[in-house]
Design a protein around this motif. Sequence first.
Motif, PDB file in Angstrom:
ATOM      1  N   GLU A   6       4.328 -45.900 -25.160  1.00  8.14           N
ATOM      2  CA  GLU A   6       5.654 -45.339 -24.966  1.00  8.14           C
ATOM      3  C   GLU A   6       6.699 -46.429 -25.132  1.00  8.14           C
ATOM      4  O   GLU A   6       6.581 -47.517 -24.564  1.00  8.14           O
ATOM      5  N   TYR A  15       9.905 -42.500 -26.371  1.00  6.75           N
ATOM      6  CA  TYR A  15       9.195 -42.032 -27.558  1.00  6.75           C
ATOM      7  C   TYR A  15       7.745 -42.484 -27.476  1.00  6.75           C
ATOM      8  O   TYR A  15       7.480 -43.648 -27.181  1.00  6.75           O
ATOM      9  N   TYR A  17       4.459 -43.434 -29.345  1.00  9.93           N
ATOM     10  CA  TYR A  17       3.930 -43.877 -30.634  1.00  9.93           C
ATOM     11  C   TYR A  17       2.416 -44.035 -30.549  1.00  9.93           C
ATOM     12  O   TYR A  17       1.877 -44.357 -29.487  1.00  9.93           O
ATOM     13  N   ARG A  78       5.049 -42.168 -35.176  1.00 10.74           N
ATOM     14  CA  ARG A  78       5.438 -40.976 -34.418  1.00 10.74           C
ATOM     15  C   ARG A  78       5.946 -39.962 -35.437  1.00 10.74           C
ATOM     16  O   ARG A  78       6.914 -40.232 -36.165  1.00 10.74           O
ATOM     17  N   ASN A  80       7.929 -37.065 -37.029  1.00 15.17           N
ATOM     18  CA  ASN A  80       9.253 -36.450 -36.881  1.00 15.17           C
ATOM     19  C   ASN A  80       9.615 -35.842 -38.223  1.00 15.17           C
ATOM     20  O   ASN A  80       9.845 -36.559 -39.182  1.00 15.17           O
ATOM     21  N   GLU A  89      16.428 -41.788 -33.848  1.00 13.01           N
ATOM     22  CA  GLU A  89      15.407 -42.471 -33.056  1.00 13.01           C
ATOM     23  C   GLU A  89      15.257 -43.923 -33.504  1.00 13.01           C
ATOM     24  O   GLU A  89      15.190 -44.831 -32.675  1.00 13.01           O
TER      25      GLU A  89
END
Length: 103
Positions: A6, A15, A17, A78, A80, A89
């Motif tokens: 995180e 976020y 990852y 991550r 998106n 982000e």
Amino acid sequence: MTRQIELAGKSGAVYRYTSIEEERFLPPAGANYVIAEVTPEGPHIVYAGETDNLASQTWRSDLEKAREQYKNAKVLTRLNVTRAVREAEREDLIEQYHPPLNQ
């Protein structure tokens, strides 16, 4: 088991990852990625990027450049799909961590 890390942005948003195996098949989806040296104390982020297609491996040249200075650098991703979300982000993480290779 895939390790998740995180990362908190400057905004306070967190976020999650995931580390990737570089030779494994990656989905053809939009994603953010960070290149970091992961230590027991936590990740040292050296670059933050984003891509429209993780499978195209455009991140690989960024990883090779990072490994010239940070030999143990790893890629964390991550997913998106939306470009606007990815860009926001990425900027949030850059403002928090000031990755040296984004300068």
